[in-house]
Write an enzyme that holds these catalytic residues in place. Structure first.
Site, mmCIF file in Angstrom:
data_model
loop_
_atom_site.group_PDB
_atom_site.id
_atom_site.type_symbol
_atom_site.label_atom_id
_atom_site.label_comp_id
_atom_site.label_asym_id
_atom_site.label_seq_id
_atom_site.Cartn_x
_atom_site.Cartn_y
_atom_site.Cartn_z
ATOM 1 N N ARG A 130 75.459 12.114 7.494
ATOM 2 C CA ARG A 130 74.647 13.172 8.097
ATOM 3 C C ARG A 130 74.169 12.812 9.494
ATOM 4 O O ARG A 130 74.086 13.656 10.370
ATOM 5 C CB ARG A 130 73.409 13.456 7.243
ATOM 6 C CG ARG A 130 73.669 14.211 5.967
ATOM 7 C CD ARG A 130 72.359 14.697 5.348
ATOM 8 N NE ARG A 130 72.627 15.295 4.070
ATOM 9 C CZ ARG A 130 72.689 14.616 2.926
ATOM 10 N NH1 ARG A 130 72.489 13.317 2.931
ATOM 11 N NH2 ARG A 130 72.947 15.225 1.789
ATOM 12 N N TYR A 131 73.772 11.572 9.671
ATOM 13 C CA TYR A 131 73.177 11.116 10.920
ATOM 14 C C TYR A 131 74.145 10.165 11.616
ATOM 15 O O TYR A 131 74.868 9.420 10.956
ATOM 16 C CB TYR A 131 71.858 10.380 10.641
ATOM 17 C CG TYR A 131 70.849 11.187 9.873
ATOM 18 C CD1 TYR A 131 70.032 12.110 10.518
ATOM 19 C CD2 TYR A 131 70.701 11.017 8.504
ATOM 20 C CE1 TYR A 131 69.083 12.837 9.807
ATOM 21 C CE2 TYR A 131 69.762 11.743 7.779
ATOM 22 C CZ TYR A 131 68.950 12.651 8.446
ATOM 23 O OH TYR A 131 68.019 13.370 7.734
ATOM 24 N N CYS A 171 66.806 11.622 -14.530
ATOM 25 C CA CYS A 171 65.629 12.418 -14.206
ATOM 26 C C CYS A 171 66.025 13.886 -14.201
ATOM 27 O O CYS A 171 66.986 14.268 -13.526
ATOM 28 C CB CYS A 171 65.083 12.009 -12.835
ATOM 29 S SG CYS A 171 64.734 10.242 -12.682
ATOM 30 N N ARG A 229 73.786 6.227 10.457
ATOM 31 C CA ARG A 229 73.696 5.756 9.080
ATOM 32 C C ARG A 229 74.543 6.601 8.146
ATOM 33 O O ARG A 229 74.794 7.781 8.425
ATOM 34 C CB ARG A 229 72.244 5.722 8.619
ATOM 35 C CG ARG A 229 71.619 7.038 8.205
ATOM 36 C CD ARG A 229 70.132 7.086 8.494
ATOM 37 N NE ARG A 229 69.895 7.395 9.898
ATOM 38 C CZ ARG A 229 68.882 8.144 10.334
ATOM 39 N NH1 ARG A 229 67.985 8.599 9.479
ATOM 40 N NH2 ARG A 229 68.738 8.416 11.602
ATOM 41 N N ASP A 257 63.873 19.527 -4.195
ATOM 42 C CA ASP A 257 65.032 20.254 -3.689
ATOM 43 C C ASP A 257 65.333 21.480 -4.547
ATOM 44 O O ASP A 257 64.860 21.608 -5.681
ATOM 45 C CB ASP A 257 66.254 19.329 -3.668
ATOM 46 C CG ASP A 257 66.070 18.155 -2.729
ATOM 47 O OD1 ASP A 257 65.679 18.386 -1.572
ATOM 48 O OD2 ASP A 257 66.307 16.998 -3.152
ATOM 49 N N ASP A 268 64.336 18.065 2.596
ATOM 50 C CA ASP A 268 65.753 17.923 2.902
ATOM 51 C C ASP A 268 66.315 19.324 3.111
ATOM 52 O O ASP A 268 66.344 20.137 2.178
ATOM 53 C CB ASP A 268 66.477 17.223 1.744
ATOM 54 C CG ASP A 268 67.555 16.279 2.232
ATOM 55 O OD1 ASP A 268 68.254 16.662 3.190
ATOM 56 O OD2 ASP A 268 67.691 15.179 1.670
ATOM 57 N N CYS A 318 73.295 6.094 -14.047
ATOM 58 C CA CYS A 318 71.898 5.704 -13.866
ATOM 59 C C CYS A 318 71.355 5.125 -15.174
ATOM 60 O O CYS A 318 71.849 5.447 -16.256
ATOM 61 C CB CYS A 318 71.046 6.905 -13.474
ATOM 62 S SG CYS A 318 71.524 7.700 -11.933
ATOM 63 N N LYS A 339 66.725 15.401 6.631
ATOM 64 C CA LYS A 339 65.307 15.487 6.290
ATOM 65 C C LYS A 339 64.459 15.755 7.522
ATOM 66 O O LYS A 339 64.757 15.270 8.607
ATOM 67 C CB LYS A 339 64.836 14.183 5.648
ATOM 68 C CG LYS A 339 65.484 13.861 4.317
ATOM 69 C CD LYS A 339 64.957 12.546 3.780
ATOM 70 C CE LYS A 339 65.636 12.199 2.463
ATOM 71 N NZ LYS A 339 67.080 11.930 2.642
ATOM 72 N N CYS A 390 66.772 15.710 -10.862
ATOM 73 C CA CYS A 390 67.669 15.010 -9.935
ATOM 74 C C CYS A 390 68.466 15.973 -9.062
ATOM 75 O O CYS A 390 69.062 16.933 -9.565
ATOM 76 C CB CYS A 390 68.630 14.124 -10.714
ATOM 77 S SG CYS A 390 69.818 13.242 -9.674
ATOM 78 N N ARG A 416 71.170 15.338 -7.680
ATOM 79 C CA ARG A 416 72.601 15.166 -7.964
ATOM 80 C C ARG A 416 72.887 15.359 -9.449
ATOM 81 O O ARG A 416 73.821 14.772 -9.993
ATOM 82 C CB ARG A 416 73.069 13.778 -7.506
ATOM 83 C CG ARG A 416 73.051 13.588 -5.997
ATOM 84 C CD ARG A 416 73.848 12.358 -5.555
ATOM 85 N NE ARG A 416 73.776 12.250 -4.103
ATOM 86 C CZ ARG A 416 73.108 11.293 -3.446
ATOM 87 N NH1 ARG A 416 72.461 10.368 -4.130
ATOM 88 N NH2 ARG A 416 73.096 11.268 -2.131
#
Length: 353
Positions: free
Chosen positions: A90-91, A107, A94, A272, A309, A103, A316, A110, A112
């Site tokens: 995205r940036y 959660c 990074r 999100d 986000d 995982c 973000k 989540c 994702r």
């Protein structure tokens, strides 16, 4: 190992533990996203509290079957910014590197949730090589963020090999790991794992995901202490969740607990637009009010940045409350062109430009 000491992975297991009501919609919720509750998290659940904030994060709810029109399969635009499998760029400076999508816990909020789970996509050896080659070919990439899934679900030997490969790329200056493991499965923080988290050249930072102070059990604090004692800087990530931490006292307690565990609060994420997570969502205005209240209660050391986000992969942005205004006439004797500054306790003051 007894059933009570195993990670709970099925509706049947959750019913056996008395964590679920009888509701036919729960089968649909379980089909949409994997279930996993570690023994550590199970031990923290208050069975007498139907609104327990730990259970709310991990136990499936019939509310997950309610999909709003504005909810998205890919709420933060991973796919739109993925030039190579496993990479999100995205940036300019990074990238995210997602070696796997497994995982220790799942959660229910989540972002994702459509990807994570047993059998979810993971990078093969050749795909991981291609992802590393992508990073190596782009000298503007300074930071690599290992996420997923949870990168600490990799065997320490594989994790060490991956970190060594990134460490060998001269223009990579920082490796950052995002993980729930020290909180939800602290026994994984072993000497072997700590040795794997030791690049020779690059700086390694560790972002810990924690949403409620009760998650910081004795074992979790010990795992965090081992990481900190190994010289690894720790930062905290929290998701603002209705019914979990959307009260100022709860957030204050959490941020203080993180700081005393040597974790610097970093981000408070606005939830999100994930499919089936409307029951977790709070308004931006509510989040800003909570941040404004925290400003008057906590030192800067304990203040996270409240971020959103932007859907579509646009990254973000900070969305915390503002404290400057252009209305000097609101105060007697205000100077023309002066700023109006509101302090952390609601007082208003003039400040010359």
């Amino acid at each position: 190992m007894s059933a009570a000491m195993q990670t709970l992975r099925t509706l049947k297991a959750l019913h056996r533990e008395g964590l679920l009501p009888v509701d036919p919609r729960l089968a649909e919720a379980a089909d949409a996203m994997a279930i996993a509750i570690t023994p550590e998290m199970l031990a923290l659940i208050d069975r007498a509290d139907p609104a327990d904030p730990i259970a709310r994060q991990f136990v499936p709810s019939a509310a997950e079957t309610e999909i709003a029109a504005n909810e998205l399969l890919d709420p933060i635009g991973d796919e739109a910014r993925s030039p190579v499998k496993g990479i999100v760029h995205r940036y300019p400076d990074r990238v995210l590197l997602k070696p796997l999508h497994v995982c220790p816990v799942y959660c229910r909020f989540c972002f994702r949730r459509e990807k994570v789970g047993p059998g979810g996509e993971a990078l093969s050896a050749s795909e991981l090589d291609a992802a590393i080659a992508y990073i190596e070919a782009r000298p503007e990439i300074w930071e690599v963020i290992l996420t997923g899934g949870d990168p600490l679900m990799l065997a320490p030997r594989r994790l060490a090999k991956l970190i060594a490969a990134l460490d060998a790329i001269d223009h990579v200056g920082v490796i950052r790991i995002h993980s729930r493991v020290p909180i939800v499965d602290p026994s994984r923080v072993t000497d072997e794992l700590l040795a794997a988290l030791k690049p020779r050249r690059t700086a390694l930072w560790f972002a810990v995901h924690c949403n409620h102070a009760r998650e910081l059990s004795v074992a979790a604090r010990a795992a965090l202490a081992r990481l900190a004692d190994a010289g690894i800087p720790l930062i905290g990530q929290t998701v603002l969740l209705a019914g979990v931490n959307d009260e100022v006292e709860t957030l204050e307690t959490l941020m203080r607990a993180l700081v005393t565990a040597r974790v610097k609060p970093y981000y408070l994420h606005h939830p999100d637009l994930v499919r089936g997570t409307g029951h977790f969502r709070v308004s931006v205005e509510r989040g800003q009010a909570l941040m404004r209240a925290l400003r008057g209660r906590l030192s800067g050391l304990a203040q996270p940045t409240y971020v959103l986000d932007v859907p579509g992969g646009h990254g973000k942005v900070p969305i915390g409350p503002g404290y400057l205004g252009d209305d000097p006439d609101a105060l007697p004797g205000a100077l023309p062109g002066a700023l109006l500054v509101e302090d952390a306790f609601g007082g208003r003051h003039r400040y010359p430009r």
